[in-house]
Design a protein around this motif. Structure first.
Motif, mmCIF file in Angstrom:
data_model
loop_
_atom_site.group_PDB
_atom_site.id
_atom_site.type_symbol
_atom_site.label_atom_id
_atom_site.label_comp_id
_atom_site.label_asym_id
_atom_site.label_seq_id
_atom_site.Cartn_x
_atom_site.Cartn_y
_atom_site.Cartn_z
ATOM 1 N N MET A 1 44.393 10.275 12.023
ATOM 2 C CA MET A 1 43.490 9.262 11.689
ATOM 3 C C MET A 1 41.934 9.530 12.165
ATOM 4 O O MET A 1 41.609 10.125 13.110
ATOM 5 C CB MET A 1 43.963 8.019 12.809
ATOM 6 N N GLU A 2 41.165 9.197 11.295
ATOM 7 C CA GLU A 2 39.518 9.571 11.385
ATOM 8 C C GLU A 2 39.033 8.701 12.546
ATOM 9 O O GLU A 2 39.576 7.437 12.678
ATOM 10 C CB GLU A 2 39.120 9.563 9.921
ATOM 11 N N HIS A 3 37.872 9.148 12.979
ATOM 12 C CA HIS A 3 37.096 8.408 13.949
ATOM 13 C C HIS A 3 36.723 7.087 13.537
ATOM 14 O O HIS A 3 36.984 5.998 14.383
ATOM 15 C CB HIS A 3 35.812 9.436 14.325
ATOM 16 N N LYS A 4 36.165 6.969 12.358
ATOM 17 C CA LYS A 4 35.732 5.543 11.953
ATOM 18 C C LYS A 4 36.786 4.562 11.725
ATOM 19 O O LYS A 4 36.590 3.653 12.271
ATOM 20 C CB LYS A 4 35.006 5.647 10.317
ATOM 21 N N LEU A 5 38.036 4.873 11.382
ATOM 22 C CA LEU A 5 39.067 3.797 11.299
ATOM 23 C C LEU A 5 39.648 3.699 12.809
ATOM 24 O O LEU A 5 39.750 2.420 12.963
ATOM 25 C CB LEU A 5 40.298 4.507 10.585
ATOM 26 N N ARG A 6 39.751 4.730 13.552
ATOM 27 C CA ARG A 6 40.012 4.496 14.958
ATOM 28 C C ARG A 6 39.001 3.471 15.658
ATOM 29 O O ARG A 6 39.317 2.499 16.353
ATOM 30 C CB ARG A 6 39.902 5.713 15.899
ATOM 31 N N MET A 7 37.757 3.684 15.405
ATOM 32 C CA MET A 7 36.607 2.656 16.130
ATOM 33 C C MET A 7 36.926 1.244 15.323
ATOM 34 O O MET A 7 36.899 0.278 16.195
ATOM 35 C CB MET A 7 35.341 3.214 15.866
ATOM 36 N N GLN A 8 37.100 1.123 14.106
ATOM 37 C CA GLN A 8 37.433 -0.036 13.468
ATOM 38 C C GLN A 8 38.595 -0.763 14.246
ATOM 39 O O GLN A 8 38.538 -2.106 14.568
ATOM 40 C CB GLN A 8 37.638 -0.087 11.864
ATOM 41 N N ILE A 9 39.466 -0.052 14.212
ATOM 42 C CA ILE A 9 40.935 -0.769 14.781
ATOM 43 C C ILE A 9 40.682 -0.931 16.290
ATOM 44 O O ILE A 9 40.950 -2.149 16.533
ATOM 45 C CB ILE A 9 42.010 0.340 14.805
ATOM 46 N N LYS A 10 40.057 -0.315 17.073
ATOM 47 C CA LYS A 10 39.711 -0.694 18.320
ATOM 48 C C LYS A 10 38.771 -2.086 18.540
ATOM 49 O O LYS A 10 39.109 -2.618 19.248
ATOM 50 C CB LYS A 10 39.000 0.654 19.190
ATOM 51 N N GLU A 11 37.887 -1.902 17.841
ATOM 52 C CA GLU A 11 36.895 -3.131 17.717
ATOM 53 C C GLU A 11 37.621 -4.283 17.486
ATOM 54 O O GLU A 11 37.584 -5.351 18.003
ATOM 55 C CB GLU A 11 35.616 -2.763 16.846
ATOM 56 N N THR A 12 38.436 -4.188 16.289
ATOM 57 C CA THR A 12 39.040 -5.404 15.849
ATOM 58 C C THR A 12 40.379 -5.921 17.140
ATOM 59 O O THR A 12 40.295 -7.112 17.317
ATOM 60 C CB THR A 12 39.900 -5.273 14.653
ATOM 61 N N VAL A 13 40.999 -5.018 17.531
ATOM 62 C CA VAL A 13 42.047 -5.462 18.350
ATOM 63 C C VAL A 13 41.331 -6.013 19.672
ATOM 64 O O VAL A 13 41.840 -6.842 20.215
ATOM 65 C CB VAL A 13 42.794 -4.121 18.590
ATOM 66 N N ARG A 14 40.221 -5.381 20.445
ATOM 67 C CA ARG A 14 39.599 -5.744 21.351
ATOM 68 C C ARG A 14 38.950 -7.193 21.189
ATOM 69 O O ARG A 14 39.095 -7.978 22.016
ATOM 70 C CB ARG A 14 38.467 -4.943 21.817
ATOM 71 N N GLU A 15 38.453 -7.423 19.973
ATOM 72 C CA GLU A 15 38.091 -8.715 19.737
ATOM 73 C C GLU A 15 38.999 -9.831 19.723
ATOM 74 O O GLU A 15 38.795 -10.978 20.039
ATOM 75 C CB GLU A 15 37.431 -8.643 18.095
ATOM 76 N N ILE A 16 39.973 -9.510 19.109
ATOM 77 C CA ILE A 16 41.282 -10.612 19.210
ATOM 78 C C ILE A 16 41.856 -10.693 20.528
ATOM 79 O O ILE A 16 42.106 -11.948 21.012
ATOM 80 C CB ILE A 16 42.572 -9.831 18.371
ATOM 81 N N LEU A 17 41.874 -9.594 21.482
ATOM 82 C CA LEU A 17 42.536 -9.674 22.804
ATOM 83 C C LEU A 17 41.393 -10.426 23.556
ATOM 84 O O LEU A 17 41.705 -11.383 24.336
ATOM 85 C CB LEU A 17 42.310 -8.520 23.503
ATOM 86 N N GLU A 18 39.965 -10.533 23.467
ATOM 87 C CA GLU A 18 39.190 -11.277 24.023
ATOM 88 C C GLU A 18 39.151 -12.819 23.852
ATOM 89 O O GLU A 18 38.846 -13.663 24.700
ATOM 90 C CB GLU A 18 37.597 -10.759 23.709
ATOM 91 N N GLU A 19 39.672 -13.170 22.555
ATOM 92 C CA GLU A 19 39.982 -14.496 22.258
ATOM 93 C C GLU A 19 41.282 -15.083 22.517
ATOM 94 O O GLU A 19 41.539 -16.213 22.185
ATOM 95 C CB GLU A 19 39.344 -14.664 20.734
ATOM 96 N N SER A 20 42.323 -14.223 23.033
ATOM 97 C CA SER A 20 43.754 -14.553 23.057
ATOM 98 C C SER A 20 43.917 -14.953 24.493
ATOM 99 O O SER A 20 43.315 -14.956 25.290
ATOM 100 C CB SER A 20 44.617 -13.333 22.810
ATOM 101 N N ASP A 21 45.191 -15.712 24.383
ATOM 102 C CA ASP A 21 45.702 -16.154 25.803
ATOM 103 C C ASP A 21 46.414 -14.999 26.266
ATOM 104 O O ASP A 21 47.602 -15.002 25.778
ATOM 105 C CB ASP A 21 46.499 -17.532 25.840
ATOM 106 N N MET A 22 45.959 -14.294 27.294
ATOM 107 C CA MET A 22 46.907 -13.083 27.644
ATOM 108 C C MET A 22 48.036 -13.440 28.354
ATOM 109 O O MET A 22 48.802 -12.536 28.500
ATOM 110 C CB MET A 22 45.977 -12.216 28.730
ATOM 111 N N GLU A 23 48.529 -14.582 28.732
ATOM 112 C CA GLU A 23 49.652 -14.832 29.213
ATOM 113 C C GLU A 23 50.846 -15.269 28.172
ATOM 114 O O GLU A 23 52.013 -15.179 28.514
ATOM 115 C CB GLU A 23 49.462 -16.288 30.122
ATOM 116 N N THR A 24 50.167 -15.448 26.946
ATOM 117 C CA THR A 24 51.410 -15.716 26.003
ATOM 118 C C THR A 24 51.487 -14.766 24.821
ATOM 119 O O THR A 24 52.325 -14.710 24.027
ATOM 120 C CB THR A 24 51.346 -17.191 25.491
#
Length: 156
Positions: A1-24
């Protein structure tokens, strides 16, 4: 997997995690949301493992941050509610955990509150555990955590 794609996935996942209820929120839900945002199937094994890594890293950071916050809280002045009960923590804007003495019995209370004329008042929604009940619950926390994790794993 190329670096640019890894960074896009990481940013997107972290963005979603920060907005999510981590209990559910489950890892599967995070992957599904990120897949939709990125227009990419993150359920493929090459991406799935990386998403899991990003989620675990995020959770470890949050746990470390929470432990630091708890250390700071321990250093701060203790909070008491309008009835003189020790407030251990606030679970949300309306819910909190308190320690109180009722008719000579020490209780751990998890309860919803409402505001009445500027004062915070307890509702009937909640539970108060005596020392024996609290001890039984505390003893069974690992089993509860395992059951919740097992349920989340089944959702994936």
């Amino acid at each position: 997997m190329e670096h640019k794609l890894r960074m896009q996935i990481k940013e997107t996942v972290r963005e979603i995690l920060e907005e999510s209820d981590m209990e559910t929120t489950t890892e599967h839900q995070i992957r599904r949301l990120a897949s939709n945002k990125l227009d990419l199937d993150l359920d493929k094994s090459e991406y799935k493992a990386y998403v899991r890594h990003v989620v675990n890293s995020f959770l470890e950071e949050q746990k470390a941050k929470q432990e630091d916050d708890e250390e700071e809280t321990g250093k701060q002045e203790q909070e008491y509610d309008d009835e003189g009960n020790l407030v251990i923590c606030r679970l949300s804007a309306k819910r909190k955990v308190t320690i109180q003495n009722f008719r000579g019995a020490n209780l751990v209370s998890i309860r919803e509150y409402y505001y009445d004329g500027g004062a915070e008042r307890p509702t009937a929604k909640g539970i108060s555990l005596n020392e024996e009940q609290w001890s039984a619950l505390r003893k069974n926390i690992p089993a509860i955590e395992k059951a919740v994790k097992d349920m989340q794993d089944r959702d994936i």
